[in-house]
Scaffold this active site. Structure first.
Site, short mmCIF file in Angstrom:
data_model
loop_
_atom_site.label_atom_id
_atom_site.label_comp_id
_atom_site.label_asym_id
_atom_site.label_seq_id
_atom_site.Cartn_x
_atom_site.Cartn_y
_atom_site.Cartn_z
N GLU A 58 -10.21 -3.36 -13.10
CA GLU A 58 -10.54 -4.55 -13.89
C GLU A 58 -11.46 -5.51 -13.16
OE1 GLU A 58 -6.35 -5.04 -16.32
OE2 GLU A 58 -6.55 -5.94 -14.35
N PRO A 59 -12.69 -5.11 -12.88
CA PRO A 59 -13.60 -6.02 -12.18
C PRO A 59 -14.04 -7.18 -13.07
CG PRO A 59 -14.78 -4.06 -12.92
CD PRO A 59 -13.32 -3.82 -13.23
N CYS B 12 -17.07 -39.27 -10.42
CA CYS B 12 -16.49 -40.42 -9.74
C CYS B 12 -15.29 -39.93 -8.92
CB CYS B 12 -16.05 -41.40 -10.80
SG CYS B 12 -16.45 -43.05 -10.38
N GLU B 13 -15.56 -39.11 -7.92
CA GLU B 13 -14.49 -38.51 -7.13
C GLU B 13 -15.12 -37.97 -5.86
OE1 GLU B 13 -11.64 -36.31 -9.23
OE2 GLU B 13 -11.15 -35.00 -7.56
N GLY C 3 -10.77 -7.42 -8.27
CA GLY C 3 -10.70 -8.06 -6.96
C GLY C 3 -11.77 -7.72 -5.96
N1 LLP Z 1 -7.21 -8.40 -13.39
C1 LLP Z 1 -6.27 -9.35 -13.28
C2 LLP Z 1 -4.93 -9.09 -13.74
C3 LLP Z 1 -6.60 -10.59 -12.69
O1 LLP Z 1 -5.66 -11.51 -12.56
C4 LLP Z 1 -7.93 -10.82 -12.25
C5 LLP Z 1 -8.31 -12.11 -11.67
C6 LLP Z 1 -8.88 -9.81 -12.43
C7 LLP Z 1 -8.48 -8.59 -12.99
C8 LLP Z 1 -10.32 -9.96 -12.03
O2 LLP Z 1 -10.47 -10.15 -10.67
P1 LLP Z 1 -11.94 -10.22 -10.01
O3 LLP Z 1 -12.54 -8.83 -10.08
O4 LLP Z 1 -12.73 -11.20 -10.80
O5 LLP Z 1 -11.69 -10.68 -8.63
N2 LLP Z 1 -10.58 -18.61 -10.31
C9 LLP Z 1 -10.59 -17.82 -9.07
C10 LLP Z 1 -10.36 -16.37 -9.34
C11 LLP Z 1 -9.04 -16.08 -9.99
C12 LLP Z 1 -8.86 -14.62 -10.27
C13 LLP Z 1 -7.67 -14.40 -11.14
N3 LLP Z 1 -7.48 -13.07 -11.56
C14 LLP Z 1 -11.91 -18.04 -8.37
O6 LLP Z 1 -12.74 -18.80 -8.87
O7 LLP Z 1 -12.13 -17.49 -7.30
#
Ligand code: LLP
Length: 431
Positions: free
Chosen positions: A290-291, A361-362, A248
């Site tokens: 978990e990046p 087309c949107e 996150g």
């Molecule tokens: N761990 C878990 C359990 C998660 O659900 C996620 C992201 C991550 C790690 C990695 O998070 P990050 O470090 O990438 O923020 N499609 C959306 C993002 C959805 C994220 C879902 N989970 C977007 O394009 O912003």
């Protein structure tokens, strides 16, 4: 520029990872995804070093493959000795096919089917991040049938709202993910997990959301999770050995976004956690993070060719490109900000405020609005920056647009790691 892997050369072209983006666009065509291998490795090392320094040798960052899941990424993760977060059998398959050591894979998801559970065990996935009781029983059944003991973490919701975009905020009590601490369901699930013969409950997991710039949501979540660890010890006599804080951390999409010092953030979170452990009288569990986005986002960039400029007097300038929401759906879905530059004319005056429109087309198919560009001409190359995360990973074939090719750039050379889809690919599965 927003990242140190971007510069401008003597021709006024955008240079990315030391390579002239115009030359790559000419050689491989557009739309084209570019990846900077050195940047991906640099980010892995920042997380690895900071976590080892702050949490000791037992700590491990896990790359969240949902941000970008392709075989070549898992080669890098293997070489950098990262763990991984996988979220479907498809991701398990990809990592396994890339030769990633699956003992360091953590299998996520709020609805793993019996087939997913069996397939992941078949591939030797080290950990299941178990979401709910039914899944717990499915894991127990499959582990029993195979005569193994399966390591798991339980996914808990600490009830934090990280003030991010609602659609990507997953750690609140009202969530499809995990068991809530506040409602007592987390403790009940822990009790059941401990009573299963073929399950080794290693600890707990939470993930509070994505694209978060502040450290407070993480320290708040860690505090709640450590309190839960202490309660489980007091109530059940159970000592959690692992705590996974999810992903996150945000990335810089615009100049006005802050530059995040990930190592510093990890140090702040660790300091608060050490204090919490001391006051709760518990040992620090082995920490996982978990990046996803912060590993690959600014290691990516997408090149497009301008088709038309349409000026609607009194309204705006639409510049249409040869891609759009199928290769980057994030503005259409979340109004996500992006920096867009004219890669072919970096030194020209940015005198025209444009809406960058895709070719679907949107009418909602936009990449960005309010972008200052030198007045675009047919044939100009635009670069959308910071597209390494959640672009190709979320790409589709909407309007039957073949997905772009992807190049990995390293040491001043490019390597095609994903070929451009053909029209034949589009009908491949049709009978
Ligand atoms: N761990 C878990 C359990 C998660 O659900 C996620 C992201 C991550 C790690 C990695 O998070 P990050 O470090 O990438 O923020 N499609 C959306 C993002 C959805 C994220 C879902 N989970 C977007 O394009 O912003």
């Amino acid at each position: 520029m927003i990242c140190n892997n971007l510069s401008i050369n003597e021709k006024g072209h955008l240079v990315f990872a030391g390579m002239d983006t115009m030359e790559l666009a000419q050689k491989y065509g557009t739309p084209l995804y570019l990846l900077d291998e050195a940047k991906i490795r640099e980010k892995c090392r920042i997380y690895k070093r900071a976590m080892a320094r702050e949490f000791g040798a037992s700590a491990l960052p896990l790359y969240a493959g949902k941000a970008l899941c392709i075989k070549d990424i898992y080669r890098i993760m293997r070489e950098e000795e990262m763990g991984i977060d996988v979220v479907s059998s498809g991701e398990v398959f990809t990592a396994h096919a890339a030769g990633f050591p699956m003992g360091n894979a953590y299998f996520h998801g709020n609805n793993k089917t019996d087939r997913d559970v069996a397939y992941a065990m078949e591939c030797g996935v080290g950990y299941f991040v178990c979401d709910n009781e039914e899944e717990l029983f499915a894991i127990e059944r499959e582990a029993n049938a195979r005569g193994i003991t399966q390591k798991i973490l339980l996914r808990l919701t600490p009830g934090i709202d990280p003030h991010t975009h609602k659609a990507i905020s997953t750690g609140r009590v009202d969530s499809k993910f995990g068991a809530a601490i506040e409602t007592g369901q987390a403790m009940a699930l822990t009790r059941v997990a401990l009573s299963q013969a073929h399950i080794d409950l290693r600890g707990f997991h939470c993930h509070i959301g994505s694209q978060i710039f502040e450290t407070e949501p993480f320290t708040d979540a860690a505090d709640i999770m450590l309190r839960f660890v202490a309660s489980a010890k007091a109530e059940l006599g159970y000592t959690a050995r692992e705590l996974n804080l999810g992903g996150g951390m945000g990335v810089r999409y615009l100049e006005e976004h802050p530059t995040i010092d990930y190592a510093e953030n990890i140090a702040i979170i660790a300091q608060k956690m050490r204090e919490a452990c001391a006051s709760l009288g518990i040992d620090m569990p082995a920490i996982r993070m978990e990046p996803g986005r912060s590993i690959v986002a600014d290691a990516g960039l997408t090149l497009y060719t301008v088709g038309t400029l349409k000026t609607i007097p009194g309204f705006r300038h639409y510049v249409s490109i040869d891609g759009g929401m199928p290769d980057n759906p994030r503005y259409a879905l979340y109004q996500s900000p992006y920096s867009v530059v004219a890669a072919s004319r970096m030194n020209d005056k940015r005198d025209t405020v444009c809406t960058v429109a895709g070719r679907c087309c949107e009418s909602g198919d936009l990449i960005q609005e309010g972008v200052p560009l030198p007045k675009p001409c047919r044939g100009d190359i635009l670069a959308v920056l910071t597209t390494g995360a959640y672009n190709y990973a979320m790409a589709s074939n909407y309007n039957r647009l073949p997905r772009p090719a992807m190049l990995m750039l390293a040491d001043g050379r490019e390597r095609l790691i994903l070929r451009r889809e053909t029209f034949e690919d589009l009908i491949r599965n049709e009978l």
